[in-house]
Design a protein around this motif. Structure first.
Motif, PDB file in Angstrom:
ATOM      1  N   TYR A 136       0.840  -1.201   0.000  1.00  0.00           N
ATOM      2  CA  TYR A 136       0.000   0.000   0.000  1.00  0.00           C
ATOM      3  C   TYR A 136       0.873   1.248   0.000  1.00  0.00           C
ATOM      4  O   TYR A 136       1.885   1.317   0.700  1.00  0.00           O
ATOM      5  CB  TYR A 136      -0.936  -0.007   1.206  1.00  0.00           C
ATOM      6  N   ASN A 137       0.439   2.236  -0.776  1.00  0.00           N
ATOM      7  CA  ASN A 137       1.187   3.481  -0.877  1.00  0.00           C
ATOM      8  C   ASN A 137       1.212   4.213   0.457  1.00  0.00           C
ATOM      9  O   ASN A 137       2.242   4.740   0.881  1.00  0.00           O
ATOM     10  CB  ASN A 137       0.556   4.371  -1.960  1.00  0.00           C
ATOM     11  N   LYS A 138       0.072   4.263   1.154  1.00  0.00           N
ATOM     12  CA  LYS A 138      -0.032   4.881   2.479  1.00  0.00           C
ATOM     13  C   LYS A 138      -0.883   3.993   3.360  1.00  0.00           C
ATOM     14  O   LYS A 138      -1.881   3.423   2.910  1.00  0.00           O
ATOM     15  CB  LYS A 138      -0.658   6.285   2.387  1.00  0.00           C
ATOM     16  N   SER A 140      -4.125   4.003  -2.941  1.00  0.00           N
ATOM     17  CA  SER A 140      -3.394   3.248  -3.973  1.00  0.00           C
ATOM     18  C   SER A 140      -2.587   2.104  -3.377  1.00  0.00           C
ATOM     19  O   SER A 140      -2.164   2.151  -2.212  1.00  0.00           O
ATOM     20  CB  SER A 140      -2.447   4.172  -4.741  1.00  0.00           C
ATOM     21  N   CYS A 141      -2.364   1.104  -4.205  1.00  0.00           N
ATOM     22  CA  CYS A 141      -1.447   0.019  -3.858  1.00  0.00           C
ATOM     23  C   CYS A 141      -0.779  -0.476  -5.133  1.00  0.00           C
ATOM     24  O   CYS A 141      -1.278  -0.286  -6.245  1.00  0.00           O
ATOM     25  CB  CYS A 141      -2.175  -1.125  -3.153  1.00  0.00           C
ATOM     26  N   THR A 142       0.390  -1.097  -4.953  1.00  0.00           N
ATOM     27  CA  THR A 142       1.073  -1.795  -6.040  1.00  0.00           C
ATOM     28  C   THR A 142       1.035  -3.283  -5.718  1.00  0.00           C
ATOM     29  O   THR A 142       1.275  -3.675  -4.572  1.00  0.00           O
ATOM     30  CB  THR A 142       2.525  -1.317  -6.167  1.00  0.00           C
ATOM     31  N   ARG A 145      -0.549  -1.075 -10.640  1.00  0.00           N
ATOM     32  CA  ARG A 145      -0.877  -0.131  -9.576  1.00  0.00           C
ATOM     33  C   ARG A 145      -2.384   0.084  -9.638  1.00  0.00           C
ATOM     34  O   ARG A 145      -2.924   0.459 -10.684  1.00  0.00           O
ATOM     35  CB  ARG A 145      -0.140   1.187  -9.758  1.00  0.00           C
ATOM     36  N   THR A 186      -5.722   2.066  -8.021  1.00  0.00           N
ATOM     37  CA  THR A 186      -6.099   3.242  -7.255  1.00  0.00           C
ATOM     38  C   THR A 186      -7.606   3.279  -7.069  1.00  0.00           C
ATOM     39  O   THR A 186      -8.370   3.252  -8.051  1.00  0.00           O
ATOM     40  CB  THR A 186      -5.634   4.532  -7.952  1.00  0.00           C
TER      41      THR A 186
END
Length: 422
Positions: A152-154, A168-170, A219, A221
């Motif tokens: 996860y981005n955050k 968002s996640c990758t 990615r 979102t």
């Protein structure tokens, strides 16, 4: 303040909602919640006097190092396909700790700091401290780098009511997934038996407000628009193939949606009006610079775009604020008190021994403190009701009530009580 002056952590936006001070005899305790690696720093206590040039700072302070967990892969036997995984950090927390382990995003039954055995090259492993599952280590492939994983981005996002948010996640799936979707564990109505969660796009409470964008670099979102406070929840990403999937229990991104509030930072009460400095405030600090709109008695105050505003209140004046571009999400109003009124229940003639209640009605939207006066003498009662369970002739007299909050103090017109003897 110059660059060398200490800054109160409570006014630092990086610590908004995360700092508590606990004062006790000859000491003070600082408590920081939801620790981040960026909190690693030296912390000092400063004692200020009434004289602006006199202060005392303890030095040296206390150095805090905040570290993230990592999964270390050791004792690898390539021929046997075995290894040992250890949940590790660069510092050693005190006390006995229990751990949570995840395999491909699903919890596995172990509470120790290490796991040994045979591992498949397609599976990733993650660890977290028990009770702090929302701060897991990054997923690690035991063999090579092509295992299933989600990053996860955050982990935490704060957003304003009425705005939009991107979560968002990758992800990496060894084989192309058949389906990908976002869900919220707390909001999945059909996920009562731990079978399959519900795609957020199918939830009627998000109808018309949810979009998901996928890129070639895997990615994903999630965009939620027109945010509501009820949207505050954890959001997780999931992908599935015919014979494999990313688990349901791996913690995702926690979203907190907050509404604006008008905070009174200073006030001077005069006989006929109140001067106050106000701040348009939320319980967390959304990213980016924002312009504000201030409203007085329902009309926009021109050329006022800062988060703070100074104004003069007359009784009945009310002020609210909003963020520019989000005018539909206006804060609750703050207004100067009007004089309260006193009503008698039940109305009519009052006889000795009956039950009588005096009600003090105030329009305070900042909770008011109440006092009761009988012939200008203060009574030991600080509630908006003054109750006589068995009223007596000696209770006869003139009564007033006073309501007071941070924006002023007002006293009602008198009400006369005449208790008739039986």
């Amino acid at each position: 303040m110059n660059g060398n002056d200490p800054v109160d952590l409570r006014s630092d936006s990086n610590y908004t909602g995360r700092v508590e001070y606990h004062f006790h005899v000859n000491g003070c305790t600082l408590r920081i919640k939801d620790l981040r690696e960026s909190d690693s720093a030296e912390y000092k206590f400063t004692l200020r006097t009434n004289k602006p040039d006199q202060s005392l700072t303890g030095s040296p302070g206390v150095s805090l190092s905040v570290t993230a967990l990592q999964v270390q892969v050791t004792k690898v036997d390539w021929n046997a396909g075995t290894a040992e995984l250890k949940c590790h950090s660069s510092c050693s927390p005190t006390g006995q700790l229990s751990y949570i382990w995840f395999k491909n995003g699903e919890k596995i039954q172990t509470e120790t700091s290490s796991v040994s055995g045979s591992f498949d090259s397609l599976n990733s492993y993650t660890c977290a401290l028990k009770g702090h599952e929302d701060s897991p280590s990054p997923p690690v492939c035991v063999y090579g780098g092509s295992c299933n994983r989600v990053m996860y981005n955050k982990r935490r996002i704060c957003a304003l009511k009425g705005s939009s948010v991107n979560i968002s996640c990758t992800y990496y799936s060894h084989w192309a997934p058949n389906s990908v979707f976002w869900f919220s564990p707390a909001r999945s109505h059909h996920w009562q038996t731990q079978t399959q969660p519900e795609d957020l796009k199918a939830d009627s409470q998000y109808a018309g407000r949810v979009q998901v964008f996928e890129t070639q670099r895997r990615r994903s979102t999630l965009i939620i628009s027109d945010l509501r406070e009820s949207d505050s929840a954890e959001y997780r990403f999931k992908f599935k193939r015919l014979n494999s999937e990313w688990g349901n229990s791996f913690p995702g991104t926690t979203l907190t949606v907050t509404a604006l509030q008008v905070q009174v930072t200073s006030v001077t009460v005069h006989q006929d009006y109140t001067e106050a400095v106000l701040r348009c405030h939320t319980s967390c600090s959304p990213a980016g610079d924002m312009s504000y709109i201030w409203f007085k008695n329902g009309k926009e105050i021109q050329n006022e775009e800062k988060s703070s505003h100074e104004d003069r209140f007359s009784p009945g004046d009310f002020i609210s604020c909003a963020v520019k571009g989000l005018e539909k999400s206006v804060s609750p109003s703050v207004y100067a008190l009007k004089a309260p009124s006193v009503s008698v229940n039940p109305p009519g003639e009052i006889t000795e021994g009956s039950s009588v209640t005096l009600n003090c009605s105030s329009d305070a939207n900042r909770e008011a403190n109440y006092t009761w006066l009988k012939r200008n003498q203060t009574l030991p009662r600080e509630e908006p009701q003054l109750v006589f369970s068995s009223i007596q002739p000696s209770d006869s007299g003139e009564y007033r009530c006073t309501s007071e909050n941070e924006l002023g103090k007002r006293t009602s017109e008198p009400v006369f009580i005449d208790v008739k003897c039986e």
